[in-house]
Design a protein around this motif. Sequence first.
Motif, mmCIF file in Angstrom:
data_model
loop_
_atom_site.group_PDB
_atom_site.id
_atom_site.type_symbol
_atom_site.label_atom_id
_atom_site.label_comp_id
_atom_site.label_asym_id
_atom_site.label_seq_id
_atom_site.Cartn_x
_atom_site.Cartn_y
_atom_site.Cartn_z
ATOM 1 N N THR A 13 0.813 -1.030 -0.385
ATOM 2 C CA THR A 13 -0.346 -0.241 -0.451
ATOM 3 C C THR A 13 1.261 1.147 0.154
ATOM 4 O O THR A 13 1.925 1.270 0.866
ATOM 5 C CB THR A 13 -0.646 0.070 1.300
ATOM 6 N N HIS A 19 -4.605 7.849 4.944
ATOM 7 C CA HIS A 19 -4.743 7.331 4.444
ATOM 8 C C HIS A 19 -4.414 6.266 3.365
ATOM 9 O O HIS A 19 -2.877 6.773 3.374
ATOM 10 C CB HIS A 19 -5.729 7.655 2.981
ATOM 11 N N TYR A 21 -3.944 3.957 -0.104
ATOM 12 C CA TYR A 21 -4.569 3.537 -1.694
ATOM 13 C C TYR A 21 -3.873 2.325 -1.931
ATOM 14 O O TYR A 21 -2.468 2.221 -1.835
ATOM 15 C CB TYR A 21 -3.848 4.747 -2.122
ATOM 16 N N LYS A 23 -4.404 -0.027 -5.500
ATOM 17 C CA LYS A 23 -4.988 0.003 -7.230
ATOM 18 C C LYS A 23 -4.965 -1.275 -6.882
ATOM 19 O O LYS A 23 -3.676 -1.314 -7.646
ATOM 20 C CB LYS A 23 -3.788 0.889 -7.957
ATOM 21 N N VAL A 36 -9.618 1.681 -6.858
ATOM 22 C CA VAL A 36 -8.597 1.736 -6.164
ATOM 23 C C VAL A 36 -9.257 2.403 -4.469
ATOM 24 O O VAL A 36 -10.718 2.927 -4.199
ATOM 25 C CB VAL A 36 -8.014 3.806 -6.055
ATOM 26 N N LYS A 38 -9.801 3.210 -1.003
ATOM 27 C CA LYS A 38 -8.541 4.622 0.217
ATOM 28 C C LYS A 38 -9.282 3.810 1.014
ATOM 29 O O LYS A 38 -10.345 3.315 1.536
ATOM 30 C CB LYS A 38 -9.419 5.428 -0.265
#
Length: 104
Positions: A13, A19, A21, A23, A36, A38
């Motif tokens: 990550t 946060h 993210y 993908k 994505v 979050k």
Amino acid sequence: MSDKSQTNSLPSTRPSGEHVYTKLQVHFGGDVQDIVLKTEKEPTCGDLAKVLQNGYRISIDNQLIYYRGQRLHHRHPSSYDRALSKYGIFSGNLIKLVGKRGLL
């Protein structure tokens, strides 16, 4: 003779502020699209299921998610909060989604 069988894996990550993210690529209906996740902590099976429900209009109960040919059992209560990394799923990985779209 060098050993080129080792590959550098992508980081699981990318923290950005408060946060995380992650993908992923989703193969659904012959198309591959990026999504994505979050989250505030490491993403879980439940986080993935919610994003797929919102993005593809497939209810969580009708989702079948596969990674490397193995089915992800995300609907079981004990695995809903399990981190995706426990299944070997990290940023940049491809998952396959099977399910019938419907009205939510």
